[in-house]
Scaffold this active site. Structure first.
Site, PDB file in Angstrom:
ATOM      1  N   ASP A 227       0.877  -1.170   0.000  1.00  0.00           N
ATOM      2  CA  ASP A 227       0.000   0.000   0.000  1.00  0.00           C
ATOM      3  C   ASP A 227       0.919   1.225   0.000  1.00  0.00           C
ATOM      4  O   ASP A 227       2.091   1.144   0.369  1.00  0.00           O
ATOM      5  CB  ASP A 227      -0.945   0.001   1.206  1.00  0.00           C
ATOM      6  CG  ASP A 227      -2.144   0.943   0.958  1.00  0.00           C
ATOM      7  OD1 ASP A 227      -2.062   1.778   0.029  1.00  0.00           O
ATOM      8  OD2 ASP A 227      -3.145   0.844   1.689  1.00  0.00           O
TER       9      ASP A 227
HETATM   10  C1  BGC Z   1      -4.926   3.366  -0.106  1.00  0.00           C
HETATM   11  C2  BGC Z   1      -4.986   2.371  -1.237  1.00  0.00           C
HETATM   12  C3  BGC Z   1      -4.736   3.066  -2.544  1.00  0.00           C
HETATM   13  C4  BGC Z   1      -3.396   3.761  -2.479  1.00  0.00           C
HETATM   14  C5  BGC Z   1      -3.046   4.502  -3.757  1.00  0.00           C
HETATM   15  C6  BGC Z   1      -3.686   4.238  -0.139  1.00  0.00           C
HETATM   16  O1  BGC Z   1      -3.840   5.337   0.720  1.00  0.00           O
HETATM   17  O2  BGC Z   1      -4.986   2.697   1.126  1.00  0.00           O
HETATM   18  O3  BGC Z   1      -6.231   1.733  -1.248  1.00  0.00           O
HETATM   19  O4  BGC Z   1      -4.788   2.161  -3.596  1.00  0.00           O
HETATM   20  O5  BGC Z   1      -3.432   4.732  -1.429  1.00  0.00           O
HETATM   21  O6  BGC Z   1      -3.847   5.612  -3.917  1.00  0.00           O
END
Ligand code: BGC
Length: 769
Positions: A227
């Site tokens: 993530d």
């Molecule tokens: C989120 C993810 C997301 C990623 C990219 C993170 O803050 O938890 O779900 O895909 O950011 O935007």
């Protein structure tokens, strides 16, 4: 993992490939592997052309805003979700996106979860089936899907540090089960590791999770991406099996130094390079951008599908017959509530996209009923709060109308990625507005807009019908009008329980934890599993949803074509006078109350579209997997012998047909040891025989003239070895002999083919300090 280090590629280059080159791109190396473009997800393509952020702050290219996870989950329709996935994939490909960051598939442990609007359900079976369909759909368009957030990412509070403290059974049966299904059934291109820790270990550095379980046990052959910002320690993450850190943190030098110092095996980097190359082989070359007319055509098609999906997602909670509104006698409708004019259709954070066009229910209703019929009064402001003048105007509009359609819901600031809610209540101004409107309006229909569950108990009696509209995406306004006017029949079902009170919920005492620890005290009793097991009243049960007709269930039959395999057949008839969809649900649980097991769990479902008077007969399969429970001591899935209740019905509580099936268990012979209890010895066919000789010996020794049944019962929980302390003449030699005899007897039974040995699996705790 390759055995040999690939010396032809410089370590520095390999290290650079294990991190991104920017917010959305992986690093490429000419002749070795191309860069991949990743984009959120899940319910639309968030393609940022300039700059980039993972928080949903910056703008992105307009894209179709499909209904978010909460709404797709309520469709209970894998075919529809597959089509949505395919449409998302086409739009992503047209925007040159290689991997779409979705579906979000964490289990809704608490109704307060800040990202519940992105997730599908409180149930792993439903989540797994829908997420697999989403992945298959996306990937059918040549774009990779990335399931997230792996794993046990069930809260936003302290999300980047919190440790989810969860027992092995809940891990396997609830929090990992849907991921397991998707990985095995749909082969996603990527898995995104979560921010949180699991039992103390950061998910992005968890070797058990990313390698032993995901790759070795489940056979995942894709790429694990972190993530955004989840990696604390690049080297630990690589060792654990993470491939790609996103976005880059400029720490490639640390990786190289760790290899130089012998702290990180170079083969870990080679494995990443291999996996990235496999991904390229799977996805092909870089995508060509679509021309403007091509993109416009895709968006038009997708807008239609977004409307269809939205109409299938809304859940009709109650209806005394006021819906569908009867156009012929409708000369005045009060449409009340700012959300009718300014719809809430998606949640905040990384999934927020720029829609290609948003419909409001007010416009849709006005267009269809006429401006002379519809009278609008906002009643409250866009931030969800009211003032007296607005409320008064709404009451006047309602007084003059044939029916008041009142739009209520949570304002944007109440729910988003990044924080959890603290209450299930609607804003108090809205509830008092409803009370005042209901006091003067002859009929009241409430339409809800909310990403997470809201409580309805205190105000539901004011409404003749309640339509739970969740967040329905860009076409939610048109879809709502379709349903209210009966152009379509509601078909959504609750994918999560609506409790009477927050305090009733099993997660209430422990969510979201404190001081960086979130203890999953309810274990496997998540959502309806708890409410149904303890018979606690709820506002609306899991699986509930009405439509404009009725259904009858009949003729339940079960046949068992093979051991631990059943076919459950039943018929459903549309006994009303309108077309409609029934979602027939199959729940299974042990007949004898086992306090540690939920009373019944969803194990199958099917959506049936039936015309008035039409009957259809369906067969749902039931297999050993559906009866399994995780045996934490034996570290394996096990099917316990016994009778199992089979429930077929319209919700977890609305059981229409029931029967039982019997299972002899999985015929697995786990080795019997000195530490196995007498009960475990007795449950084993070899152990039972061997133990009989011991009991015989005890009675012949004169210590006990016969072995009384209560004595046997008292013994049941005692490990064999401990009998040495009870003056029964049992010595270490006796124990060793019994263990040897049991082993020999088991070997005979195994050789005869009636039983088998357990497969190997390892618990999380075996790898963690
Ligand atoms: C989120 C993810 C997301 C990623 C990219 C993170 O803050 O938890 O779900 O895909 O950011 O935007």
């Amino acid at each position: 993992m390759p055995d040999q280090k690939d010396r032809s590629i410089p370590i520095e280059l390999k290290a650079s490939l294990t991190s991104g080159s920017g917010t959305w791109h992986s690093t490429g190396a000419p002749g070795l592997v191309r860069p991949f473009l990743l984009a959120d997800g899940p319910h639309g393509v968030r393609r940022q052309r300039t700059g980039g952020d993972a928080l949903g702050i910056g703008d992105s290219v307009p894209a179709t805003c499909f209904p978010p996870g909460v709404a797709l989950g309520s469709t209970w329709d894998p075919e529809l979700v597959r089509r949505v996935g395919a449409a998302l994939g086409q739009e992503a490909a047209a925007l040159e996106v290689d991997v779409l960051l979705g579906p979000g598939m964490n289990i809704k442990r608490s109704p307060l979860g800040g990202r519940n609007f992105e997730y599908l359900s409180e149930d792993p079976h439903l989540t797994g089936r829908l997420a697999a369909a989403y992945v298959e759909g996306v990937q059918s368009s040549g774009v990779g899907a990335c399931v997230k957030h792996f794993a046990v990412n069930n809260q936003e509070t302290d999300r980047m540090r919190v440790s989810a403290e969860v027992d092995q059974r809940a891990l396997r049966e609830i929090y990992l089960r849907a991921f397991e299904h998707v990985v095995k059934a749909a082969r996603p291109a990527m898995v995104m590791s979560a921010y949180n820790r699991i039992n103390g270990v950061p998910a992005s550095e968890d070797h058990w999770l990313l390698t032993r379980l995901l790759r070795e046990e489940w056979g995942f052959d894709g790429v694990v991406v972190s993530d955004w910002g989840a990696v604390d320690d690049r080297v630990a993450a690589l060792r654990a099996g993470l491939d790609l850190e996103m976005p880059p943190t400029g720490t490639d030098g640390e990786v190289v130094a760790a290899v130089d110092r012998g702290e990180l095996d170079e083969s870990a980097l080679d494995a990443v390079v291999d996996r990235l190359r496999r991904l390229e082989a799977r996805l092909g070359g870089a995508k060509e951008p679509a021309s403007e007319p091509e993109l416009a055509a895709i968006r038009d098609r997708n807008a239609d599908l977004a409307r269809e999906a939205a109409a299938q997602a809304a859940v009709l909670l109650t209806n005394d017959g006021v819906l569908p509104l009867d156009r012929s006698s409708l000369d005045s409708v009060a449409v009340i509530g700012e959300f009718a004019r300014t719809p809430r259709f998606q949640g905040g954070g990384s999934s927020r996209i720029v829609p290609t066009g948003v419909s409001s229910a007010l416009d849709a209703l006005t267009r269809r009923l006429g401006a002379d019929v519809v009278r609008f009064a906002p009643g409250y402001t866009v931030d969800g709060s009211g003032d007296d003048a607005l409320a008064l105007a709404a009451v006047e509009a309602a007084r003059a109308a044939h029916v008041a359609v009142v739009f209520l819901g949570l304002p944007e600031h109440a729910e988003s990625e990044g924080f959890d809610r603290t209450t299930l209540d609607l804003p108090t101004d809205q509830v008092s507005l409803l009370e005042r409107v209901a006091a003067v309006a002859p009929r009241v229909v409430v339409v809800l807009s909310n990403g997470g569950v809201v409580s309805v108990a205190e105000w539901r009696h004011h409404a003749n019908a309640i339509l739970e509209g969740w967040l329905l995406g860009q076409a939610g306004g048109e879809a709502t009008a379709d349903l209210l006017l009966g152009d379509r029949a509601p078909s959504g079902r609750l994918a999560e329980t609506i409790p009477l009170r927050l305090e009733d919920h099993p997660s209430y005492p422990t969510f979201p934890g404190a001081d960086g620890i979130s203890v999953y005290g309810e274990s496997v009793h998540v959502g309806y599993r708890y409410f149904d097991t303890v018979d606690r009243p709820v506002a609306f049960p899991f699986g509930h949803g009405l439509t404009y007709t009725r259904f009858e269930y009949s003729d339940l039959r079960v046949v068992a074509p093979a051991e631990n395999s059943w076919e459950v057949t039943f018929s459903v008839t549309n006994t009303g006078d309108r077309d409609g969809r029934e979602v027939a649900q199959l729940y299974v649980g042990p007949v004898e109350d086992q306090p540690t097991r939920p009373r019944a769990e969803l194990r199958g479902f099917v959506a049936l579209d039936l015309r008035p008077g039409e009957t259809t007969t369906v067969t749902l399969p039931l297999t050993a997997t559906d009866l399994q429970t995780w045996d934490a001591r034996g570290q394996r899935w096990t099917v316990r012998p016994g009778d199992y209740a089979v429930h077929v019905g319209a919700s977890s509580r609305d059981v229409r047909l029931r029967t039982t099936v019997h299972s002899d268990g999985d015929r697995v012979l786990a080795p019997l040891t000195a530490q196995s209890t007498i009960a475990e010895w007795r449950a084993d066919p070899a152990g039972r025989q061997v133990l009989a000789t011991l009991l015989d010996r005890v009675s012949r020794s004169g210590l006990a003239s016969s072995v009384a049944p209560e004595l046997v019962r008292m013994f049941l929980s005692i490990p064999l070895d401990k009998l040495r302390s009870f003056g029964l003449g049992v010595t270490s030699a006796t124990v060793a002999e019994l263990v040897r005899e049991a082993g020999a007897r088991q070997a005979e039974l195994l050789a005869a083919g009636a039983y088998r040995r357990p497969g190997a699996a390892r618990n999380h705790s075996q790898e963690t300090p």
